[in-house]
Design a protein around this motif. Structure first.
Motif, PDB file in Angstrom:
ATOM      1  N   ASP A  86       0.806  -1.219   0.000  1.00 52.71           N
ATOM      2  CA  ASP A  86       0.000   0.000   0.000  1.00 52.71           C
ATOM      3  C   ASP A  86       0.837   1.267   0.000  1.00 52.71           C
ATOM      4  OD1 ASP A  86      -2.424  -1.344  -0.050  1.00 52.71           O
ATOM      5  OD2 ASP A  86      -2.377  -1.654   2.114  1.00 52.71           O
ATOM      6  N   LYS A  87       1.991   1.247   0.649  1.00 45.76           N
ATOM      7  CA  LYS A  87       2.835   2.448   0.706  1.00 45.76           C
ATOM      8  C   LYS A  87       4.241   2.100   0.315  1.00 45.76           C
ATOM      9  CE  LYS A  87       0.210   4.882   4.138  1.00 45.76           C
ATOM     10  NZ  LYS A  87       0.215   5.562   5.396  1.00 45.76           N
ATOM     11  N   PRO A  88       4.742   2.553  -0.789  1.00 49.72           N
ATOM     12  CA  PRO A  88       4.010   3.200  -1.876  1.00 49.72           C
ATOM     13  C   PRO A  88       3.196   2.162  -2.627  1.00 49.72           C
ATOM     14  CG  PRO A  88       6.273   2.890  -2.547  1.00 49.72           C
ATOM     15  CD  PRO A  88       6.180   2.437  -1.105  1.00 49.72           C
ATOM     16  N   LEU A  89       2.113   2.616  -3.216  1.00 46.65           N
ATOM     17  CA  LEU A  89       1.192   1.734  -3.910  1.00 46.65           C
ATOM     18  C   LEU A  89       1.895   1.035  -5.073  1.00 46.65           C
ATOM     19  CD1 LEU A  89      -1.808   1.043  -3.650  1.00 46.65           C
ATOM     20  CD2 LEU A  89      -2.251   2.693  -5.465  1.00 46.65           C
ATOM     21  N   GLY A  90       1.879  -0.281  -5.084  1.00 49.28           N
ATOM     22  CA  GLY A  90       2.536  -1.012  -6.168  1.00 49.28           C
ATOM     23  C   GLY A  90       2.664  -2.486  -5.849  1.00 49.28           C
ATOM     24  N   GLY A  91       3.491  -3.155  -6.634  1.00 47.59           N
ATOM     25  CA  GLY A  91       3.699  -4.583  -6.452  1.00 47.59           C
ATOM     26  C   GLY A  91       5.048  -5.014  -6.984  1.00 47.59           C
ATOM     27  N   ASN A  92       5.477  -6.185  -6.533  1.00 41.30           N
ATOM     28  CA  ASN A  92       6.767  -6.748  -6.933  1.00 41.30           C
ATOM     29  C   ASN A  92       6.618  -8.219  -7.269  1.00 41.30           C
ATOM     30  OD1 ASN A  92       8.241  -4.408  -6.304  1.00 41.30           O
ATOM     31  ND2 ASN A  92       8.434  -5.046  -4.174  1.00 41.30           N
ATOM     32  N   PHE A  93       7.454  -8.684  -8.165  1.00 39.05           N
ATOM     33  CA  PHE A  93       7.674 -10.110  -8.337  1.00 39.05           C
ATOM     34  C   PHE A  93       8.974 -10.407  -7.631  1.00 39.05           C
ATOM     35  CE2 PHE A  93       4.690  -9.695 -11.791  1.00 39.05           C
ATOM     36  CZ  PHE A  93       3.975 -10.870 -11.674  1.00 39.05           C
TER      37      PHE A  93
ATOM     38  N   ARG B   9      19.067 -16.112  -0.888  1.00 37.56           N
ATOM     39  CA  ARG B   9      19.105 -15.516  -2.221  1.00 37.56           C
ATOM     40  C   ARG B   9      17.712 -15.059  -2.576  1.00 37.56           C
ATOM     41  NH1 ARG B   9      22.550 -18.917  -6.475  1.00 37.56           N
ATOM     42  NH2 ARG B   9      23.594 -16.994  -6.965  1.00 37.56           N
ATOM     43  N   LYS B  10      17.541 -13.744  -2.680  1.00 32.77           N
ATOM     44  CA  LYS B  10      16.236 -13.207  -3.018  1.00 32.77           C
ATOM     45  C   LYS B  10      16.436 -11.923  -3.793  1.00 32.77           C
ATOM     46  CE  LYS B  10      11.696 -12.628  -1.211  1.00 32.77           C
ATOM     47  NZ  LYS B  10      10.804 -13.153  -0.234  1.00 32.77           N
ATOM     48  N   LYS B  11      15.569 -11.690  -4.767  1.00 31.19           N
ATOM     49  CA  LYS B  11      15.645 -10.482  -5.564  1.00 31.19           C
ATOM     50  C   LYS B  11      14.228 -10.064  -5.929  1.00 31.19           C
ATOM     51  CE  LYS B  11      18.533  -8.577  -9.148  1.00 31.19           C
ATOM     52  NZ  LYS B  11      19.588  -8.821 -10.111  1.00 31.19           N
ATOM     53  N   TRP B  12      13.990  -8.745  -5.989  1.00 27.59           N
ATOM     54  CA  TRP B  12      12.674  -8.207  -6.305  1.00 27.59           C
ATOM     55  C   TRP B  12      12.720  -7.445  -7.620  1.00 27.59           C
ATOM     56  CZ3 TRP B  12      14.769  -8.256  -1.492  1.00 27.59           C
ATOM     57  CH2 TRP B  12      14.045  -8.877  -0.493  1.00 27.59           C
ATOM     58  N   PHE B  13      11.619  -7.519  -8.368  1.00 29.46           N
ATOM     59  CA  PHE B  13      11.473  -6.780  -9.614  1.00 29.46           C
ATOM     60  C   PHE B  13      10.156  -6.015  -9.551  1.00 29.46           C
ATOM     61  CE2 PHE B  13      14.149 -10.408 -10.483  1.00 29.46           C
ATOM     62  CZ  PHE B  13      15.218  -9.810 -11.125  1.00 29.46           C
ATOM     63  N   SER B  14      10.238  -4.700  -9.644  1.00 26.25           N
ATOM     64  CA  SER B  14       9.082  -3.822  -9.483  1.00 26.25           C
ATOM     65  C   SER B  14       8.186  -3.838 -10.712  1.00 26.25           C
ATOM     66  CB  SER B  14       9.563  -2.397  -9.220  1.00 26.25           C
ATOM     67  OG  SER B  14       8.488  -1.493  -9.297  1.00 26.25           O
ATOM     68  N   MET B  15       6.876  -3.967 -10.466  1.00 25.32           N
ATOM     69  CA  MET B  15       5.916  -3.884 -11.558  1.00 25.32           C
ATOM     70  C   MET B  15       5.758  -2.447 -12.035  1.00 25.32           C
ATOM     71  SD  MET B  15       2.883  -6.561 -10.815  1.00 25.32           S
ATOM     72  CE  MET B  15       3.044  -7.345  -9.235  1.00 25.32           C
ATOM     73  N   ARG B  16       6.005  -1.484 -11.168  1.00 22.94           N
ATOM     74  CA  ARG B  16       5.957  -0.075 -11.586  1.00 22.94           C
ATOM     75  C   ARG B  16       7.083   0.219 -12.573  1.00 22.94           C
ATOM     76  NH1 ARG B  16       1.767   2.550 -10.574  1.00 22.94           N
ATOM     77  NH2 ARG B  16       0.936   2.580  -8.500  1.00 22.94           N
TER      78      ARG B  16
ATOM     79  N   GLY C 150       4.049  -5.291 -15.472  1.00 22.95           N
ATOM     80  CA  GLY C 150       3.738  -6.591 -14.885  1.00 22.95           C
ATOM     81  C   GLY C 150       4.471  -7.741 -15.551  1.00 22.95           C
ATOM     82  N   TYR C 151       4.343  -7.837 -16.870  1.00 23.22           N
ATOM     83  CA  TYR C 151       4.988  -8.938 -17.575  1.00 23.22           C
ATOM     84  C   TYR C 151       6.506  -8.807 -17.545  1.00 23.22           C
ATOM     85  CZ  TYR C 151       6.522 -12.079 -21.218  1.00 23.22           C
ATOM     86  OH  TYR C 151       7.182 -13.066 -21.905  1.00 23.22           O
ATOM     87  N   GLY C 152       7.019  -7.590 -17.663  1.00 23.39           N
ATOM     88  CA  GLY C 152       8.468  -7.379 -17.640  1.00 23.39           C
ATOM     89  C   GLY C 152       9.086  -7.807 -16.319  1.00 23.39           C
ATOM     90  N   ALA C 153       8.412  -7.490 -15.199  1.00 26.40           N
ATOM     91  CA  ALA C 153       8.917  -7.891 -13.884  1.00 26.40           C
ATOM     92  C   ALA C 153       8.855  -9.408 -13.731  1.00 26.40           C
ATOM     93  CB  ALA C 153       8.109  -7.206 -12.789  1.00 26.40           C
ATOM     94  N   PHE C 154       7.751 -10.012 -14.203  1.00 26.50           N
ATOM     95  CA  PHE C 154       7.615 -11.461 -14.137  1.00 26.50           C
ATOM     96  C   PHE C 154       8.715 -12.143 -14.949  1.00 26.50           C
ATOM     97  CE2 PHE C 154       5.832 -15.257 -16.275  1.00 26.50           C
ATOM     98  CZ  PHE C 154       5.726 -16.084 -15.172  1.00 26.50           C
TER      99      PHE C 154
END
Length: 185
Positions: free
Chosen positions: A112-119, A127-134, A138-142
């Motif tokens: 919710d803060k900041p509004l968005g999502g991650n894959f 070992r972990k890595k995040w890719f922002s949908m912003r 959506g497809y690019g992050a996936f």
């Protein structure tokens, strides 16, 4: 392509060994499981002045660490080196398992803060890595998450058609959530 990939355990020369430059010592923290199965750490420091030099202290830290790695409680805490997999199952539709894409280690989270999502993508422990949908869409992050997982696991990347179909199925089921977070129409 759905077969697990076995990798031989590789102990890096500095695994569990750290340097405190201001205090001029090496320290080693090795995990182990107690008799109840809880994780703990054994720690020990190796001062440069006690062993005569920085190199000698590092040599002693490595010797202590290598001796500790032979302990079965330490091996259990390090993990069992299970094979890494890319696919969760044949159908790829299982949402009950917490894996809506059918790909192991690829998940989605919304905030919710900041509004968005991650894959996010994981492999083994730590070992972990995040890719922002912003940032990537959506497809690019996936797609980036799947490519990262494939690199970590050591398997070829699925073709564009398969990735697109997996993402589109998920996006259709979650269209309202994507709209609420302002990610896709």
């Amino acid at each position: 392509m759905t077969d697990p990939v076995r990798r031989t355990p590789h102990v890096h020369s500095f695994l569990y060994i750290y340097r405190n430059h201001s205090g001029e010592f090496w320290w080693c923290a090795v995990p182990y499981l107690d008799r109840h199965g809880r994780r703990h750490q054994r720690r020990r420091s190796f001062r440069d002045r006690r062993y005569g030099s920085r190199v000698a202290a590092l040599h002693e830290a490595r010797r202590w660490r290598d001796a500790a790695l032979d302990d079965p409680a330490v091996r259990a805490a390090m993990g069992d080196r299970r094979p890494l997999m890319l696919y969760a199952g044949d159908d790829g539709e299982s949402t009950e398992s917490g894996n809506p894409f059918g790909l192991v280690g690829v998940t989605v989270t919304f905030r919710d803060k900041p509004l968005g999502g991650n894959f996010s993508v994981t492999a083994n422990r730590g070992r972990k890595k995040w890719f922002s949908m912003r940032r990537y869409g959506g497809y690019g992050a996936f797609k980036r998450a799947v490519i990262q997982r494939c690199q970590w696991v050591g398997v070829p990347v699925p073709d564009e058609e398969e990735l697109r179909s997996r993402y589109d199925r998920w996006a259709q089921r979650n269209r309202d959530v994507l709209r609420r977070y302002g990610l896709e129409p």
